[in-house]
Scaffold this motif. Structure first.
Motif, PDB file in Angstrom:
ATOM      1  N   TRP A  82       8.089  -5.821  -1.265  1.00  0.00           N
ATOM      2  CA  TRP A  82       8.489  -7.221  -1.201  1.00  0.00           C
ATOM      3  C   TRP A  82       9.954  -7.449  -1.575  1.00  0.00           C
ATOM      4  N   SER A 138       5.034  -1.633  -3.504  1.00  0.00           N
ATOM      5  CA  SER A 138       5.391  -2.980  -3.062  1.00  0.00           C
ATOM      6  C   SER A 138       6.809  -2.985  -2.499  1.00  0.00           C
ATOM      7  N   ASN A 143       0.696  -1.032   5.631  1.00  0.00           N
ATOM      8  CA  ASN A 143       1.147  -1.300   4.264  1.00  0.00           C
ATOM      9  C   ASN A 143       1.607   0.007   3.623  1.00  0.00           C
TER      10      ASN A 143
END
Length: 82
Positions: A69, A67, A63
């Motif tokens: 995404w 973010s 990760n």
């Protein structure tokens, strides 16, 4: 005039464009341990440092601190992934 002109270096290469105009990053949903960083839409050199940093974090830690995404490869439907 062109024969006598001076230039430093000329760099050319293929570039990739995505359906939504955003970069594609992350691990492929279909193939384990297959990471993708593509679709820089003409901004590859400018984005290379950041993409490299986040891809290294994804591969090493699984990760990132940020973010990803909005640029995740899994945002596309199956018809886009062929």
């Amino acid at each position: 005039i062109l024969a006598e002109s001076e230039y430093e270096i000329l760099i050319t290469g293929a570039d990739s464009y995505t359906p939504d105009g955003r970069v594609i990053m992350n691990e492929s949903a279909e193939i384990d341990n297959y990471f993708v960083a593509s679709g820089t839409n003409g901004h590859g050199i400018a984005l290379a440092g950041g993409i490299g940093k986040y891809m290294a974090e994804l591969i090493h830690k699984g990760n990132t601190d940020f973010s990803t995404w909005p640029v995740d490869i899994r945002r596309f439907m199956r018809l886009h992934t062929n």
